[in-house]
Write a protein that holds these residues in place. Structure first.
Motif: not given
Length: 249
Positions: A180-194
């Motif tokens: 799902p990617g990272s909520v708090g520390m994304p790599y590559g693209r900002a935003g909260a990923h889930w």
């Protein structure tokens, strides 16, 4: 395994104690409506670990927890099992936890299996089903995936993992692998990923006011250098290419 088939599960990974990002995701209507929220580890190693745990525990039994390597490291540090933590913010985060929160993290399982509509049995883990630090990437070779997935029973046809902070969906030896990617520390693209799981796999990103979040963390967190930390990670200044180059080694 939680009994019964679930129709919709929200998957949150690698929150890393970034409370504004977590709050933004929990406010999403689809997350609020999901039957369960599954956390695939690295919940606490960041600027506001105690507050993140409290917010998630307040959601009650809807939240199902899996431990990550960073959560384990905080517990080991607090218990005197290790002298240091590779992540510079780790010792600070460990010191912010209450004794009860440390014991709560220590009890978290390494994996969790649920039955989800459209997927059957789904195994949730942090890095891989067998190790909370092992790295697999979207472009990892198939023989590497065969090695990583070999211990799983044939009934598990989908694996949901985190750890690398980059979202993807891929097929490996007939099994679907979802990050799902990272909520708090994304790599590559900002935003909260889930991710929203069931009956399909829907990778999501929640936009929130990052400037305000950086200012809030700077005001509320006593970690030295918090302004630089928050600016770097919340703005995703680490590119996906840089992260893949590091993980690829």
């Amino acid at each position: 395994m939680v009994a019964g088939e679930l129709g919709c599960v929200a998957v949150l990974s690698d929150i890393h104690g970034v409370l504004p990002a977590l709050e933004a995701v929990l406010a999403e209507p689809e997350v609020a409506a999901a039957e369960r929220i599954v956390l695939t580890g690295d919940i606490t190693a960041g600027p506001q670990p105690a507050e993140a745990i409290d917010l998630l525990r307040a959601q009650g039994d809807r939240v199902l927890w899996v431990s990550g390597n960073a959560d384990r490291e905080l517990v080991e540090y607090r218990r005197g099992v290790r002298d240091g933590i590779p992540d510079p913010i780790g010792p600070y985060a460990a010191g912010q936890l209450t004794d009860d929160q440390v014991e709560f993290l220590a009890r978290l399982p390494a994996t969790l299996t649920l039955t989800v509509r459209g997927f059957g049995e789904v195994l949730f883990c942090h890095a891989t089903p067998r190790d909370d630090e092992e790295v697999v990437l979207v472009d990892s070779r198939l023989d590497r995936w065969a090695e990583v997935l070999a211990p799983l029973p044939d009934t598990v046809r989908t694996v949901v993992c985190g750890h690398t902070h980059m979202p993807y969906v891929r097929l490996a030896h007939g099994r679907l692998v979802i990050n799902p990617g990272s909520v708090g520390m994304p790599y590559g693209r900002a935003g909260a990923h889930w991710c929203l799981l069931g009956p399909g796999a829907d990778l999501r990103v929640t936009s929130y006011d990052i400037g305000a979040a950086v200012a809030r963390l700077t005001a509320e967190c006593a970690y030295p250098g918090i302004a630089e930390w928050a600016d770097y990670y919340l703005h995703a200044r680490a590119t996906d290419a840089e992260a893949l180059a590091v993980f690829g080694r």
